[in-house]
Write a protein that holds these residues in place. Structure first.
Motif, PDB file in Angstrom:
ATOM      1  N   ALA A 175      81.874 -38.230 -39.009  1.00  0.00           N
ATOM      2  CA  ALA A 175      80.712 -39.044 -39.360  1.00  0.00           C
ATOM      3  C   ALA A 175      80.566 -39.254 -40.858  1.00  0.00           C
ATOM      4  O   ALA A 175      79.473 -39.218 -41.415  1.00  0.00           O
ATOM      5  CB  ALA A 175      79.430 -38.438 -38.772  1.00  0.00           C
ATOM      6  N   VAL A 176      81.702 -39.472 -41.512  1.00  0.00           N
ATOM      7  CA  VAL A 176      81.692 -39.688 -42.955  1.00  0.00           C
ATOM      8  C   VAL A 176      82.203 -41.094 -43.254  1.00  0.00           C
ATOM      9  O   VAL A 176      83.145 -41.554 -42.635  1.00  0.00           O
ATOM     10  CB  VAL A 176      82.599 -38.639 -43.649  1.00  0.00           C
ATOM     11  N   ASP A 177      81.552 -41.773 -44.193  1.00  0.00           N
ATOM     12  CA  ASP A 177      82.084 -43.032 -44.707  1.00  0.00           C
ATOM     13  C   ASP A 177      82.884 -42.691 -45.957  1.00  0.00           C
ATOM     14  O   ASP A 177      82.315 -42.408 -47.017  1.00  0.00           O
ATOM     15  CB  ASP A 177      80.922 -43.987 -45.027  1.00  0.00           C
TER      16      ASP A 177
ATOM     17  N   PRO B 142      77.780 -39.247 -45.960  1.00  0.00           N
ATOM     18  CA  PRO B 142      76.542 -38.894 -46.665  1.00  0.00           C
ATOM     19  C   PRO B 142      76.824 -38.173 -47.984  1.00  0.00           C
ATOM     20  O   PRO B 142      77.906 -37.641 -48.172  1.00  0.00           O
ATOM     21  CB  PRO B 142      75.852 -37.941 -45.672  1.00  0.00           C
ATOM     22  N   SER B 143      75.843 -38.200 -48.861  1.00  0.00           N
ATOM     23  CA  SER B 143      76.015 -37.519 -50.140  1.00  0.00           C
ATOM     24  C   SER B 143      74.711 -36.804 -50.492  1.00  0.00           C
ATOM     25  O   SER B 143      73.673 -37.042 -49.863  1.00  0.00           O
ATOM     26  CB  SER B 143      76.382 -38.534 -51.211  1.00  0.00           C
TER      27      SER B 143
END
Ligand code: ASP
Length: 586
Positions: free
Chosen positions: A561-563, A569-570
């Motif tokens: 679930a990472v772009d 998310p960051s």
């Protein structure tokens, strides 16, 4: 002068001698000593451009410096390619542009992977440089097809007087069975919005509002573990209608899909789609999303074991298990190792074991033949209708578990035995689902679909006395063994909705807090209504034969679930956290 006269997919032999200007990217470059060729690419296609030293040394020198992915404009004259050098694989393959000038808009660093080639590239690299990945024709074409499909959907629904309406993204939890994504509120510390798992309640409220027919190409957010082919945000074609029934909704969906097949894919689709009840599906296929592209249906062989001496099965049957079987056509010649592989697969889906019988010309080969006895084996062969050369697979378990195990084997065998016809699309409606399913962990009833689904009229009496018996007015659409979407006729009666919440064990206060607005709306002349929501990403993945829905989403997230491209998310800055009233515990 930025303007172009044509796209890179437009020119044909009939355009010969035209002066043209094309803009695009250098897809490939071939330096033949004298002549330099480039394939110029834009999203419409490729055009071959040829630089002849005779056109001038300065131009030729500049052509020599062009590299892959430089963004340029080319001016020149369209000419027929010399005889024998046509490329029938591309629509512009009969012509080329003899260059008279170039304008360089931007050079390109060497891309981290080849855009023109088809070498395997790691997903990590592809997602980090997604804007380059999207230049690849295969991926680009899938997204262009996606656009076409959406256009057809809008056209059909517009013709049926549906209104496209948007619903909020910052909202309250909608129960679709997944975890919510939460967004903290700066103005109300300690309060959170939930991103919609679907627009379910809003679309129902639009029916109460009198819109009658609504649709939305809607983004849905579900914070699930992404083991399967899922994305945290995905797109549904969300539909809701008033004064409707199952037949109307089925006919509408069939109309949309036939139009998609015809207009976007240029193919005919047979309608109406076959219909199966949930019970029939579980019986014949062991799952609720049957793949109807091939046969190999499950059989109940419990009775074939009447009076068997095989203790393991006899005990299992005595304890309420059933024996279910599958006949793999022509698989009797599988090696021992291949059969072990099947057993392993069965075990992975919870089987205690797998019994196999090979039907050969001379004999029946079975590892437990001694225990089964010739007579039982013969009965199994005749009851399962197995033929010489086939392999029979048998599982003893609860009906559901045996079904699940065999349905996994069925899918696997269809692949390895090449039983799946290429290019075939087999839709199916599955109806008559149970309204609830028992959750052994929480010891509560859960909704099989969602809590707003209407029970069948004839089962309403058992709603609170025997919830497990109640069937619902929900339906699923399956395509090639994949669940493409589900929907239902909804409850529009406040008392009925409250009764459902009671069966689900929701305390009154919680019902009020979470769904008070819906119950309230039902007090003001709510119309009967129903709807459905086919998954758009899944549909495009199936029709483009993509390996994953990530291959049909412009900017997907990884399995974690990472772009990777933007790095989301960051972390939030201390200041942002302070404004939100949030303390992060490390
Ligand atoms: N909201 C449902 C879902 O997301 C679809 C529907 O019932 O219309 O599965």
């Amino acid at each position: 002068m930025l303007k172009r006269t044509h796209t890179c997919g437009a020119l044909r032999a009939a355009d010969t001698a035209k002066q043209v200007r094309l803009c695009g990217w250098v897809h490939r470059r071939r330096d033949h000593g004298g002549l330099i060729f480039i394939d110029l690419r834009d999203r419409w296609g490729l055009t071959q451009v040829v630089f002849n030293p005779a056109a001038g040394g300065e131009l030729h020198g500049r052509a020599k410096d062009l590299r892959s992915e430089f963004c340029i404009a080319v001016e020149g004259t369209v000419q027929k390619r010399p005889a024998g050098t046509d490329n029938p694989k591309i629509p512009t393959g009969e012509i080329e542009v003899a260059a008279a000038g170039i304008e360089l808009f931007n050079a390109s660093a060497t891309p981290p992977f080849e855009i023109a080639g088809d070498a395997e590239v790691s997903e990590e690299l592809r997602y980090t440089y997604r804007y380059l990945d999207l230049r690849r024709p295969e991926l680009r074409d899938r997204l262009l097809l996606r656009h076409k499909v959406l256009k057809v959907i809008r056209k059909v629904l517009d013709g049926e007087e549906f209104t496209e309406l948007e619903t909020p993204v910052l909202t309250k939890s909608t129960p679709e069975g997944a975890r919510d994504y939460l967004v903290p509120s700066r103005l109300n510390h300690g309060s959170f919005f939930a991103l919609p798992q679907s627009p379910q309640l809003y679309k129902q409220l639009l029916m109460v509002a009198g819109f009658d027919r609504y649709y939305q190409i809607a983004r849905c957010f579900r914070d699930e573990d992404l083991r399967a082919d899922r994305q945290p945000e995905f797109t549904q074609l969300d539909i809701e209608m008033s004064f409707t029934d199952e037949e109307t909704i089925f006919a509408l969906i069939e109309k949309i899909f036939t139009a998609i097949w015809k207009e976007a894919l240029g193919k005919e689709l047979a309608v109406p789609f076959p219909r199966l009840t949930y019970a029939e599906c579980m019986r014949r296929f062991g799952c609720d999303k049957p793949d109807l592209r091939y046969g190999m249906e499950l059989t109940d062989l419990t009775r074939s074991f009447d009076g068997t001496g095989f203790e393991r099965f006899r005990d299992a049957i005595a304890k309420g298990s059933v024996i279910r079987g599958l006949v793999a056509p022509g698989a009797g010649g599988m090696t021992g190792k291949q059969v072990d592989g099947l057993t392993e697969l069965a075990k992975q889906s919870g089987a205690l074991g797998l019994v196999t019988i090979r039907v050969t010309e001379k004999e029946l080969v079975c590892p437990v033949a001694k225990h089964l006895g010739e007579e039982t084996m013969k009965r199994i062969v005749s009851d399962s209708k197995a033929k010489v050369g086939d392999l029979i697979l048998l599982v003893a378990d609860s009906p559901d578990r045996a079904g699940l195990i065999l349905s996994g084997l069925r899918g696997h065998l269809a692949q390895v035995l090449n039983l799946i016809p290429e290019g075939k699309f087999a839709f199916a409606w599955v109806t008559d689902f149970p309204l609830f399913k028992w959750n052994a962990e929480t010891k509560r009833w859960d909704s099989e679909h969602h809590p707003f689904t209407a029970p069948k009229q004839e089962d309403q009496g058992s709603l609170e006395s025997d919830p497990g018996k109640v069937l619902s007015r929900s339906y699923d659409l399956a395509l090639n063994g994949v669940e493409l979407g589900s929907g239902s006729i909804r409850i529009h009666d406040r008392q009925m909705q409250e009764a459902i919440f009671r069966v689900l064990g929701l305390p009154e206060q919680e019902v009020k807090d979470r769904f008070g607005f819906l119950l309230d709306a039902f007090r003001y002349g709510a119309p009967p209504h129903g709807g459905i929501a086919p998954g758009v990403d899944r549909l495009i993945a199936l029709i483009t034969n993509a390996s994953s829905i990530r291959e049909v989403i412009a900017f997907p997230k990884t399995q974690k679930a990472v772009d990777l491209m933007v790095g989301a998310p960051s972390e939030a800055s201390p200041n942002q956290l302070k404004e939100l009233g949030i303390n992060i515990k490390k």
